[in-house]
Design a protein around this motif. Structure first.
Motif, mmCIF file in Angstrom:
data_model
loop_
_atom_site.group_PDB
_atom_site.id
_atom_site.type_symbol
_atom_site.label_atom_id
_atom_site.label_comp_id
_atom_site.label_asym_id
_atom_site.label_seq_id
_atom_site.Cartn_x
_atom_site.Cartn_y
_atom_site.Cartn_z
ATOM 1 N N GLU A 10 0.811 -1.356 -0.421
ATOM 2 C CA GLU A 10 -0.290 -0.004 -0.383
ATOM 3 C C GLU A 10 0.556 1.140 0.093
ATOM 4 O OE1 GLU A 10 -3.043 -0.267 -0.362
ATOM 5 O OE2 GLU A 10 -3.285 -1.802 -0.784
ATOM 6 N N VAL A 11 2.090 1.230 0.512
ATOM 7 C CA VAL A 11 2.519 1.946 0.623
ATOM 8 C C VAL A 11 3.637 2.887 -0.684
ATOM 9 C CG1 VAL A 11 5.317 2.985 1.683
ATOM 10 C CG2 VAL A 11 3.099 2.077 3.909
ATOM 11 N N LYS A 12 4.052 1.069 -1.520
ATOM 12 C CA LYS A 12 4.755 1.743 -1.983
ATOM 13 C C LYS A 12 3.627 1.754 -3.407
ATOM 14 C CE LYS A 12 6.801 -1.998 -3.921
ATOM 15 N NZ LYS A 12 7.274 -3.609 -4.276
ATOM 16 N N ILE A 13 2.151 1.219 -3.619
ATOM 17 C CA ILE A 13 1.122 2.498 -4.252
ATOM 18 C C ILE A 13 0.785 3.726 -4.411
ATOM 19 C CG2 ILE A 13 -1.235 2.175 -5.221
ATOM 20 C CD1 ILE A 13 -1.294 -0.851 -4.747
ATOM 21 N N MET A 14 1.478 3.907 -3.235
ATOM 22 C CA MET A 14 1.005 5.555 -2.581
ATOM 23 C C MET A 14 2.071 6.153 -2.914
ATOM 24 S SD MET A 14 -1.014 5.641 1.046
ATOM 25 C CE MET A 14 -0.467 6.931 1.716
ATOM 26 N N GLU A 15 3.298 6.039 -2.642
ATOM 27 C CA GLU A 15 4.644 6.377 -3.551
ATOM 28 C C GLU A 15 4.376 6.600 -5.032
ATOM 29 O OE1 GLU A 15 8.036 8.474 -3.379
ATOM 30 O OE2 GLU A 15 6.741 8.193 -1.274
ATOM 31 N N TYR A 16 3.855 5.596 -6.144
ATOM 32 C CA TYR A 16 4.094 5.521 -7.190
ATOM 33 C C TYR A 16 2.848 6.875 -7.797
ATOM 34 C CZ TYR A 16 6.868 1.302 -8.565
ATOM 35 O OH TYR A 16 7.805 0.543 -8.466
ATOM 36 N N GLN A 17 2.185 6.659 -6.764
ATOM 37 C CA GLN A 17 0.657 7.323 -7.745
ATOM 38 C C GLN A 17 1.788 9.420 -6.950
ATOM 39 O OE1 GLN A 17 -2.067 6.475 -4.722
ATOM 40 N NE2 GLN A 17 -3.055 5.570 -5.980
ATOM 41 N N LEU A 19 4.567 9.671 -6.572
ATOM 42 C CA LEU A 19 5.925 10.244 -8.818
ATOM 43 C C LEU A 19 5.326 10.387 -9.573
ATOM 44 C CD1 LEU A 19 7.863 7.758 -7.812
ATOM 45 C CD2 LEU A 19 8.382 10.264 -6.859
ATOM 46 N N LEU A 20 3.566 10.592 -9.897
ATOM 47 C CA LEU A 20 3.128 10.038 -10.814
ATOM 48 C C LEU A 20 2.009 12.115 -10.878
ATOM 49 C CD1 LEU A 20 1.151 7.033 -11.057
ATOM 50 C CD2 LEU A 20 3.044 7.976 -12.985
ATOM 51 N N THR A 21 2.067 12.547 -10.043
ATOM 52 C CA THR A 21 1.407 13.812 -9.878
ATOM 53 C C THR A 21 2.662 14.516 -10.398
ATOM 54 O OG1 THR A 21 2.085 13.907 -7.597
ATOM 55 C CG2 THR A 21 0.019 12.646 -8.111
ATOM 56 N N MET A 22 4.280 14.362 -10.327
ATOM 57 C CA MET A 22 4.953 15.187 -10.197
ATOM 58 C C MET A 22 5.633 15.319 -12.161
ATOM 59 S SD MET A 22 7.324 13.715 -7.516
ATOM 60 C CE MET A 22 8.827 15.152 -8.130
ATOM 61 N N LEU A 23 4.580 14.040 -12.464
ATOM 62 C CA LEU A 23 4.996 14.089 -14.563
ATOM 63 C C LEU A 23 4.175 14.726 -15.196
ATOM 64 C CD1 LEU A 23 4.886 10.704 -15.366
ATOM 65 C CD2 LEU A 23 6.773 12.116 -15.256
ATOM 66 N N PRO A 24 4.744 15.658 -15.492
ATOM 67 C CA PRO A 24 3.543 16.826 -17.360
ATOM 68 C C PRO A 24 2.530 15.693 -17.130
ATOM 69 C CG PRO A 24 6.238 17.038 -17.448
ATOM 70 C CD PRO A 24 5.643 15.452 -16.896
ATOM 71 N N PRO A 25 0.728 16.578 -17.463
ATOM 72 C CA PRO A 25 -0.225 15.430 -18.089
ATOM 73 C C PRO A 25 -0.222 14.367 -18.732
ATOM 74 C CG PRO A 25 -0.963 17.480 -17.538
ATOM 75 C CD PRO A 25 0.837 17.198 -17.656
ATOM 76 N N MET A 26 1.018 15.327 -20.509
ATOM 77 C CA MET A 26 0.739 14.366 -21.760
ATOM 78 C C MET A 26 1.808 13.065 -21.179
ATOM 79 S SD MET A 26 0.484 14.744 -24.271
ATOM 80 C CE MET A 26 -0.036 15.971 -25.399
ATOM 81 N N TYR A 84 -1.693 -1.858 -12.058
ATOM 82 C CA TYR A 84 -2.053 -0.840 -12.673
ATOM 83 C C TYR A 84 -2.965 -0.653 -12.848
ATOM 84 C CZ TYR A 84 -4.248 0.729 -16.902
ATOM 85 O OH TYR A 84 -5.387 1.580 -17.695
ATOM 86 N N VAL A 85 -3.639 -1.172 -11.675
ATOM 87 C CA VAL A 85 -5.379 -0.618 -11.732
ATOM 88 C C VAL A 85 -5.229 -0.299 -10.454
ATOM 89 C CG1 VAL A 85 -7.720 -1.665 -11.011
ATOM 90 C CG2 VAL A 85 -6.214 -2.668 -12.833
ATOM 91 N N LYS A 86 -5.137 0.006 -9.054
ATOM 92 C CA LYS A 86 -4.546 1.177 -8.050
ATOM 93 C C LYS A 86 -3.926 2.577 -7.979
ATOM 94 C CE LYS A 86 -5.753 -2.806 -4.473
ATOM 95 N NZ LYS A 86 -5.441 -2.978 -3.056
ATOM 96 N N ILE A 87 -2.892 1.888 -8.876
ATOM 97 C CA ILE A 87 -1.639 2.811 -9.358
ATOM 98 C C ILE A 87 -1.825 4.306 -9.844
ATOM 99 C CG2 ILE A 87 0.826 3.778 -10.818
ATOM 100 C CD1 ILE A 87 1.615 0.757 -8.969
ATOM 101 N N PHE A 88 -2.944 4.299 -11.682
ATOM 102 C CA PHE A 88 -3.692 5.114 -12.098
ATOM 103 C C PHE A 88 -4.771 5.286 -12.251
ATOM 104 C CE2 PHE A 88 0.262 2.823 -14.332
ATOM 105 C CZ PHE A 88 0.637 3.968 -14.326
ATOM 106 N N ASN A 89 -5.478 4.777 -10.831
ATOM 107 C CA ASN A 89 -6.915 5.154 -10.230
ATOM 108 C C ASN A 89 -7.442 4.796 -11.526
ATOM 109 O OD1 ASN A 89 -6.238 5.497 -7.468
ATOM 110 N ND2 ASN A 89 -5.245 7.868 -8.502
ATOM 111 N N VAL A 90 -7.817 3.586 -12.258
ATOM 112 C CA VAL A 90 -7.976 3.489 -13.782
ATOM 113 C C VAL A 90 -10.253 2.920 -12.773
ATOM 114 C CG1 VAL A 90 -8.815 1.362 -14.751
ATOM 115 C CG2 VAL A 90 -6.841 2.237 -14.833
ATOM 116 N N TYR A 91 -11.387 2.861 -13.191
ATOM 117 C CA TYR A 91 -12.293 2.757 -13.279
ATOM 118 C C TYR A 91 -12.591 1.448 -13.510
ATOM 119 C CZ TYR A 91 -13.177 7.892 -12.118
ATOM 120 O OH TYR A 91 -13.098 9.001 -11.368
#
Length: 283
Positions: A10-17, A19-26, A84-91
């Protein structure tokens, strides 16, 4: 890559999330599209031998440009695919739709293999008559070979309705969110269309109201133009005509002062037969 060293999932997933917020949207969208593809590839690892670990070995060094010197790159890719599903919040609905599409494509390809010449596999699909409502919903078995015209005929048959040549019943694909609809070509395969529909899409069989206007336009393109349905048989042998009088095929015709054109169907855009009236050249 420190995220890959974390033991708590769970901590690993939150950390990946984070880091993803720091990427440009594209960049984030591109990464999601790639991992989404790899996620679906590993679902068929029993066929393609590309499980999550093998995909990580191939794509890790490429994505992180490590030239194979750092195994953590592969671990990161493996984590991204696995979670993938949790890290990228896939519906869940989005994922289920994609999985159904992939399964449908795989089954269609399997059905079309020479080793399995029979296209007996089908899917149970919801198709509406005239409008989207519970009392006008039908569950139809749709094989891979079914065309829009065949589906239309089956729906009308279920509704105990006779098809008249002046009533142009057609299958439409509708997208409610975009408020659009498209009439399917009568020879178009239905199953790929059905599986490409979004959550707001559906198929409906109804009259093509603009067809009458189109016919009026076609008929008005020449002076004294007439159009309609006729029976046509090309063999002029009297004996053969008597033997085949019940087998005269219907054809749609457009007749004007210079030309008679026969169409296999009203929806055909090219005439099957065409005759010129050369008497008009004498005037």
């Amino acid at each position: 890559r420190r995220s890959s060293d974390l033991d708590d999932e769970e901590v690993k997933i939150m950390e990946y999330q984070r880091l993803l917020t720091m990427l440009p949207p594209m960049n984030k969208a591109t990464l999601k599209a790639l991992i989404n593809h790899l996620y679906h590839v590993q679902r068929f690892c029993n066929c393609n031998q590309m499980n999550t670990h093998n995909l990580a070995i191939v794509f890790g060094p490429t994505l992180f440009q490590t030239d194979g010197q750092d195994n953590k790159a592969g671990q990161v890719v493996e984590d991204l695919i696995t979670h993938y599903v949790k890290i990228f919040n896939v519906y869940e609905q989005e994922l289920l739709k994609q999985m159904n599409e992939m399964d449908a494509i795989a089954k269609i390809k399997e059905a079309q293999q020479p080793s399995n010449p029979t296209l007996t596999k089908h899917f149970i699909c919801h198709v509406y008559f005239e409008e989207k409502s519970e009392d006008k919903e039908h569950l139809i078995k749709i094989p891979a070979s079914m065309t829009a015209d065949e589906l239309t005929f089956e729906i009308l048959e279920k509704r105990c309705m006779m098809r008249k040549y002046k009533d142009f019943w057609i299958c439409f694909e509708v997208n409610e969110s975009e408020e659009t609809e498209r009439p399917l070509h009568y020879s178009e395969k239905v199953l790929p269309i059905f599986h490409s529909l979004g959550t707001d899409g559906y198929l409906v069989v109804k009259k093509h109201l603009s067809m009458d206007a189109m016919l009026v336009y076609l008929a008005s393109r020449g002076e004294e133009t007439k159009h309609g349905m006729m029976r046509f048989y090309e063999d002029w042998s009297l004996m053969r005509m008597k033997l085949n009088q019940d087998k005269f095929p219907h054809r749609y015709f457009i007749l004007n002062s210079t030309t008679l054109r026969l169409y296999k169907e009203v929806r055909s855009h090219k005439p099957e037969k065409e005759w010129q009236d050369h008497r008009s050249d004498e005037h």
